[in-house]
Design a protein around this motif. Sequence first.
Motif, PDB file in Angstrom:
ATOM      1  N   GLU A   9      -3.340  -8.370  -9.013  1.00  0.00           N
ATOM      2  CA  GLU A   9      -4.743  -8.624  -8.723  1.00  0.00           C
ATOM      3  C   GLU A   9      -5.267  -8.557  -7.585  1.00  0.00           C
ATOM      4  O   GLU A   9      -6.337  -8.159  -7.297  1.00  0.00           O
ATOM      5  N   MET A  10      -4.402  -8.606  -6.648  1.00  0.00           N
ATOM      6  CA  MET A  10      -4.349  -8.546  -5.157  1.00  0.00           C
ATOM      7  C   MET A  10      -5.005  -6.930  -4.717  1.00  0.00           C
ATOM      8  O   MET A  10      -5.558  -6.915  -4.011  1.00  0.00           O
ATOM      9  N   VAL A  11      -4.263  -6.307  -5.496  1.00  0.00           N
ATOM     10  CA  VAL A  11      -4.455  -4.612  -5.165  1.00  0.00           C
ATOM     11  C   VAL A  11      -5.450  -4.294  -5.694  1.00  0.00           C
ATOM     12  O   VAL A  11      -6.483  -3.302  -5.113  1.00  0.00           O
ATOM     13  N   ASP A  12      -5.908  -4.710  -7.097  1.00  0.00           N
ATOM     14  CA  ASP A  12      -7.322  -4.522  -7.489  1.00  0.00           C
ATOM     15  C   ASP A  12      -8.506  -4.847  -6.687  1.00  0.00           C
ATOM     16  O   ASP A  12      -9.397  -4.529  -6.616  1.00  0.00           O
ATOM     17  N   GLU A  13      -8.636  -6.050  -5.802  1.00  0.00           N
ATOM     18  CA  GLU A  13      -9.390  -6.584  -5.183  1.00  0.00           C
ATOM     19  C   GLU A  13      -9.539  -6.144  -3.759  1.00  0.00           C
ATOM     20  O   GLU A  13     -10.591  -5.898  -3.349  1.00  0.00           O
ATOM     21  N   LYS A  14      -8.501  -5.777  -3.379  1.00  0.00           N
ATOM     22  CA  LYS A  14      -8.386  -5.393  -1.999  1.00  0.00           C
ATOM     23  C   LYS A  14      -8.639  -3.721  -1.846  1.00  0.00           C
ATOM     24  O   LYS A  14      -8.277  -2.871  -2.801  1.00  0.00           O
ATOM     25  N   SER A  15      -9.384  -3.565  -0.719  1.00  0.00           N
ATOM     26  CA  SER A  15      -9.514  -1.938  -0.272  1.00  0.00           C
ATOM     27  C   SER A  15      -8.388  -1.439   0.108  1.00  0.00           C
ATOM     28  O   SER A  15      -7.535  -2.096   0.720  1.00  0.00           O
ATOM     29  N   PHE A  16      -8.040  -0.124  -0.305  1.00  0.00           N
ATOM     30  CA  PHE A  16      -7.171   0.758  -0.052  1.00  0.00           C
ATOM     31  C   PHE A  16      -7.080   0.979   1.482  1.00  0.00           C
ATOM     32  O   PHE A  16      -5.890   0.867   2.270  1.00  0.00           O
ATOM     33  N   ILE A  17      -8.208   1.049   2.210  1.00  0.00           N
ATOM     34  CA  ILE A  17      -8.079   0.988   3.567  1.00  0.00           C
ATOM     35  C   ILE A  17      -7.534  -0.114   4.185  1.00  0.00           C
ATOM     36  O   ILE A  17      -6.715  -0.105   5.336  1.00  0.00           O
ATOM     37  N   ASP A  18      -7.905  -1.320   3.941  1.00  0.00           N
ATOM     38  CA  ASP A  18      -7.033  -2.535   4.516  1.00  0.00           C
ATOM     39  C   ASP A  18      -5.803  -2.678   3.937  1.00  0.00           C
ATOM     40  O   ASP A  18      -4.845  -3.132   4.818  1.00  0.00           O
ATOM     41  N   MET A  19      -5.546  -2.274   2.869  1.00  0.00           N
ATOM     42  CA  MET A  19      -3.869  -2.201   2.378  1.00  0.00           C
ATOM     43  C   MET A  19      -3.271  -1.344   3.274  1.00  0.00           C
ATOM     44  O   MET A  19      -2.018  -1.502   3.621  1.00  0.00           O
ATOM     45  N   ALA A  20      -3.897   0.003   3.541  1.00  0.00           N
ATOM     46  CA  ALA A  20      -3.102   0.723   4.513  1.00  0.00           C
ATOM     47  C   ALA A  20      -2.729   0.394   5.774  1.00  0.00           C
ATOM     48  O   ALA A  20      -1.583   0.726   6.497  1.00  0.00           O
ATOM     49  N   TYR A  21      -3.803  -0.470   6.475  1.00  0.00           N
ATOM     50  CA  TYR A  21      -3.637  -1.200   7.577  1.00  0.00           C
ATOM     51  C   TYR A  21      -2.245  -2.077   7.804  1.00  0.00           C
ATOM     52  O   TYR A  21      -1.501  -1.984   8.489  1.00  0.00           O
ATOM     53  N   THR A  22      -2.321  -2.949   6.514  1.00  0.00           N
ATOM     54  CA  THR A  22      -1.230  -3.710   6.350  1.00  0.00           C
ATOM     55  C   THR A  22       0.244  -2.991   6.219  1.00  0.00           C
ATOM     56  O   THR A  22       1.165  -3.211   6.787  1.00  0.00           O
ATOM     57  N   LEU A  23       0.132  -2.107   5.504  1.00  0.00           N
ATOM     58  CA  LEU A  23       1.196  -1.046   5.281  1.00  0.00           C
ATOM     59  C   LEU A  23       1.749  -0.510   6.349  1.00  0.00           C
ATOM     60  O   LEU A  23       3.015  -0.636   6.702  1.00  0.00           O
ATOM     61  N   LEU A  24       0.988   0.097   7.019  1.00  0.00           N
ATOM     62  CA  LEU A  24       1.280   0.805   8.498  1.00  0.00           C
ATOM     63  C   LEU A  24       1.877  -0.231   9.465  1.00  0.00           C
ATOM     64  O   LEU A  24       2.743   0.096  10.202  1.00  0.00           O
ATOM     65  N   HIS A  25       0.982  -1.432   9.514  1.00  0.00           N
ATOM     66  CA  HIS A  25       1.338  -2.508  10.443  1.00  0.00           C
ATOM     67  C   HIS A  25       2.716  -2.816  10.026  1.00  0.00           C
ATOM     68  O   HIS A  25       3.578  -3.011  11.181  1.00  0.00           O
ATOM     69  N   ASP A  26       3.010  -3.312   8.899  1.00  0.00           N
ATOM     70  CA  ASP A  26       4.599  -3.729   8.405  1.00  0.00           C
ATOM     71  C   ASP A  26       5.436  -2.867   8.535  1.00  0.00           C
ATOM     72  O   ASP A  26       6.594  -3.278   9.113  1.00  0.00           O
ATOM     73  N   LYS A  27       5.252  -1.358   8.222  1.00  0.00           N
ATOM     74  CA  LYS A  27       6.309  -0.411   8.436  1.00  0.00           C
ATOM     75  C   LYS A  27       6.490  -0.161   9.928  1.00  0.00           C
ATOM     76  O   LYS A  27       7.767   0.139  10.475  1.00  0.00           O
ATOM     77  N   GLY A  28       5.536   0.043  10.673  1.00  0.00           N
ATOM     78  CA  GLY A  28       5.579   0.274  12.245  1.00  0.00           C
ATOM     79  C   GLY A  28       5.778   1.677  12.585  1.00  0.00           C
ATOM     80  O   GLY A  28       6.205   2.075  13.811  1.00  0.00           O
ATOM     81  N   SER A  29       5.628   2.525  11.699  1.00  0.00           N
ATOM     82  CA  SER A  29       5.678   4.061  11.884  1.00  0.00           C
ATOM     83  C   SER A  29       4.572   4.769  11.119  1.00  0.00           C
ATOM     84  O   SER A  29       4.130   4.099  10.131  1.00  0.00           O
ATOM     85  N   THR A  30       4.603   6.096  11.425  1.00  0.00           N
ATOM     86  CA  THR A  30       3.528   7.071  10.745  1.00  0.00           C
ATOM     87  C   THR A  30       3.980   7.090   9.138  1.00  0.00           C
ATOM     88  O   THR A  30       5.243   7.191   8.903  1.00  0.00           O
ATOM     89  N   MET A  31       2.941   7.541   8.337  1.00  0.00           N
ATOM     90  CA  MET A  31       3.079   7.835   6.973  1.00  0.00           C
ATOM     91  C   MET A  31       2.361   9.016   6.631  1.00  0.00           C
ATOM     92  O   MET A  31       1.349   9.126   6.963  1.00  0.00           O
TER      93      MET A  31
END
Length: 157
Positions: A9-31
């Motif tokens: 449900e969170m993935v459905d509601e959240k924009s991919f761009i914001d999720m990408a920011y969170t993903l890259l921030h959590d990972k700490g490296s380029t993807m």
Amino acid sequence: MKIQDYTKEMVDEKSFIDMAYTLLHDKGSTMNLYDIIDEFKSLGNYEYDEIENRIVQFYTDLNTDGRFLNVGENQWGLRDWYSVDDIEEKIAPTIQKFDILDDDDIPAQTDDQETLDDSDDNEEDIDGSDIVIEEDDDDDIAEGEEEAFEDAEDFND
């Protein structure tokens, strides 16, 4: 909250761009872009057809959002990770140096050029007597116009 903790449900509601920011921030490296999209597909249990429109919008947002930086070969990172000098180095266009050739160095013919035959062997000679000009029998032409036309012919001779 980490991206791995997101529900469908969170993935459905959240924009991919914001999720990408969170993903890259959590990972700490380029993807790689495709790895980011695969992560979104697995988080939301999506098939590609289900999120195709969201992916198109995500790619547009990724290119226009100032938080992200393409560091080459479809690798994306966060702009915050790089200094101004690093950013200029990564995104500055490369300039290629070309040698300037002298006239003596220029080949007369390159491999991709065809040889032109300057001889007129393929052309038929046209004799002037072979040319036929049909005269117009149109009576609508005024006498003054006919005389002007004849004067012009005399001038061309």
